[in-house]
Scaffold this motif. Structure first.
Motif, PDB file in Angstrom:
ATOM      1  N   THR A 138      17.369  -0.712  -8.641  1.00 44.89           N
ATOM      2  CA  THR A 138      17.844   0.162  -7.575  1.00 44.89           C
ATOM      3  C   THR A 138      16.777   0.246  -6.489  1.00 44.89           C
ATOM      4  N   VAL A 139      17.188   0.064  -5.243  1.00 49.32           N
ATOM      5  CA  VAL A 139      16.260   0.094  -4.111  1.00 49.32           C
ATOM      6  C   VAL A 139      15.767   1.520  -3.877  1.00 49.32           C
ATOM      7  N   GLU A 140      14.449   1.684  -3.849  1.00 49.16           N
ATOM      8  CA  GLU A 140      13.835   2.970  -3.511  1.00 49.16           C
ATOM      9  C   GLU A 140      13.649   3.117  -2.011  1.00 49.16           C
ATOM     10  N   ASP A 141      13.142   2.075  -1.382  1.00 48.44           N
ATOM     11  CA  ASP A 141      12.942   2.125   0.068  1.00 48.44           C
ATOM     12  C   ASP A 141      12.728   0.724   0.622  1.00 48.44           C
ATOM     13  N   VAL A 142      12.863   0.627   1.935  1.00 42.58           N
ATOM     14  CA  VAL A 142      12.601  -0.609   2.668  1.00 42.58           C
ATOM     15  C   VAL A 142      11.582  -0.251   3.747  1.00 42.58           C
ATOM     16  N   THR A 143      10.458  -0.944   3.732  1.00 45.43           N
ATOM     17  CA  THR A 143       9.335  -0.569   4.582  1.00 45.43           C
ATOM     18  C   THR A 143       8.821  -1.778   5.344  1.00 45.43           C
ATOM     19  N   VAL A 144       8.330  -1.533   6.559  1.00 44.57           N
ATOM     20  CA  VAL A 144       7.691  -2.571   7.357  1.00 44.57           C
ATOM     21  C   VAL A 144       6.193  -2.305   7.386  1.00 44.57           C
ATOM     22  N   PHE A 145       5.415  -3.287   6.966  1.00 40.53           N
ATOM     23  CA  PHE A 145       3.959  -3.208   7.012  1.00 40.53           C
ATOM     24  C   PHE A 145       3.468  -4.182   8.078  1.00 40.53           C
ATOM     25  N   THR A 146       2.759  -3.676   9.084  1.00 38.13           N
ATOM     26  CA  THR A 146       2.201  -4.578  10.084  1.00 38.13           C
ATOM     27  C   THR A 146       1.092  -5.410   9.451  1.00 38.13           C
ATOM     28  N   LYS A 147       0.949  -6.630   9.941  1.00 39.90           N
ATOM     29  CA  LYS A 147       0.003  -7.555   9.327  1.00 39.90           C
ATOM     30  C   LYS A 147      -1.435  -7.058   9.409  1.00 39.90           C
ATOM     31  N   ASP A 148      -1.809  -6.441  10.526  1.00 37.38           N
ATOM     32  CA  ASP A 148      -3.196  -6.031  10.687  1.00 37.38           C
ATOM     33  C   ASP A 148      -3.552  -4.813   9.846  1.00 37.38           C
ATOM     34  N   ARG A 149      -2.548  -4.132   9.293  1.00 41.08           N
ATOM     35  CA  ARG A 149      -2.816  -2.988   8.420  1.00 41.08           C
ATOM     36  C   ARG A 149      -2.010  -3.103   7.125  1.00 41.08           C
ATOM     37  N   PHE A 150      -1.871  -4.320   6.665  1.00 43.23           N
ATOM     38  CA  PHE A 150      -1.145  -4.582   5.423  1.00 43.23           C
ATOM     39  C   PHE A 150      -1.912  -3.989   4.244  1.00 43.23           C
ATOM     40  N   ASP A 151      -1.211  -3.229   3.400  1.00 45.80           N
ATOM     41  CA  ASP A 151      -1.860  -2.562   2.268  1.00 45.80           C
ATOM     42  C   ASP A 151      -1.372  -3.203   0.971  1.00 45.80           C
ATOM     43  N   ALA A 152      -2.168  -4.109   0.415  1.00 48.17           N
ATOM     44  CA  ALA A 152      -1.762  -4.844  -0.780  1.00 48.17           C
ATOM     45  C   ALA A 152      -1.562  -3.924  -1.975  1.00 48.17           C
ATOM     46  N   ALA A 153      -2.338  -2.840  -2.050  1.00 50.09           N
ATOM     47  CA  ALA A 153      -2.188  -1.921  -3.177  1.00 50.09           C
ATOM     48  C   ALA A 153      -0.804  -1.287  -3.173  1.00 50.09           C
ATOM     49  N   LYS A 154      -0.309  -0.904  -1.996  1.00 46.19           N
ATOM     50  CA  LYS A 154       1.015  -0.304  -1.902  1.00 46.19           C
ATOM     51  C   LYS A 154       2.111  -1.330  -2.118  1.00 46.19           C
ATOM     52  N   VAL A 155       1.911  -2.522  -1.597  1.00 45.75           N
ATOM     53  CA  VAL A 155       2.964  -3.534  -1.669  1.00 45.75           C
ATOM     54  C   VAL A 155       3.071  -4.129  -3.068  1.00 45.75           C
ATOM     55  N   TYR A 156       1.968  -4.556  -3.645  1.00 46.55           N
ATOM     56  CA  TYR A 156       1.991  -5.295  -4.894  1.00 46.55           C
ATOM     57  C   TYR A 156       1.763  -4.443  -6.132  1.00 46.55           C
TER      58      TYR A 156
END
Length: 220
Positions: free
Chosen positions: A160-178
């Motif tokens: 089930t999808v919790e959210d859809v988020t856009v992360f800009t490349k210059d402030r990409f947060d790998a901890a949040k994404v992965y």
């Protein structure tokens, strides 16, 4: 992602050298600029935007035994696509499918298998020079919609999808994404390019990230 626009490392952001990268980013301490993709301006301007009303979501399902993924289905997108196991490029990015297989999804085989404990990662192209690709409509997914992964053991893992988020490349947060949001759950990330396309740098300015968690299982 258009076919001649960028090499693989310019399309899907680096960051899956798991432990070292996550530690480095935590120490770095930068904040990700993020907005819900449903309110994300087409220009790629990620100014603050109001979030939609929160939709109640089902409880998580217990993680499944490990099994490699075979196929991804997203009914809301009219999507049914094969999944390939991929590693990393020499630059440290998730290796995406080849452009002659732009309708295929890449699973990062160095991470969890979809349905098992942890956050599994699936990446795909948004477009090619000639046409939309497998994740062209990814930003349009809504909270509460279902993503299904068919696995080689004949089981299906429903997320089930919790959210859809856009992360800009210059402030990409790998901890949040992965990283997993809840260490007890089976989670899924669907990732593609987004934002503006920079013709000089030959890359997109952001990533669209769908975060989902396991809520059901069945048989294919």
């Amino acid at each position: 992602m258009s076919e001649p626009r960028a090499s693989g490392h310019g399309r899907l952001l680096t960051g899956l050298a798991w432990a070292a990268l996550l530690l480095a980013l935590w120490l770095w301490g930068r904040e990700a600029t993020e907005v819900p993709a449903t309110t994300w301006p087409a220009t790629g301007d990620v100014a603050a935007a109001g979030r939609p009303p929160v939709r109640e979501l089902p409880p998580p399902h217990a993680p499944l035994p490990g099994a490699q993924p075979e196929r991804l289905a997203v009914r809301a997108m009219g999507l049914s696509a094969p999944i390939e196991g991929h590693g990393l490029t020499p630059q440290g990015a998730v290796e995406p499918p080849a452009y002659d297989r732009a309708g295929t999804v890449a699973w990062y085989r160095g991470g969890p298998q979809p349905g098992s404990l942890g956050a599994a990662v699936l990446v795909g192209h948004v477009d090619t020079e000639r046409s939309p690709a497998v994740f062209y409509d990814l930003a349009g997914l809504q909270r509460g919609e279902t993503v299904t992964v068919t696995r080689v053991d004949g089981s299906t893992a429903d997320f089930t999808v919790e959210d859809v988020t856009v992360f800009t490349k210059d402030r990409f947060d790998a901890a949040k994404v992965y990283g997993p949001r809840d260490a007890t759950r089976a989670e899924l990330r669907l990732i593609t390019c987004g934002g503006d396309y920079d013709r000089t740098r030959r890359e997109y300015s952001a990533n669209v990230v769908v975060s989902a968690y396991l809520t059901g299982s069945g048989r294919a």
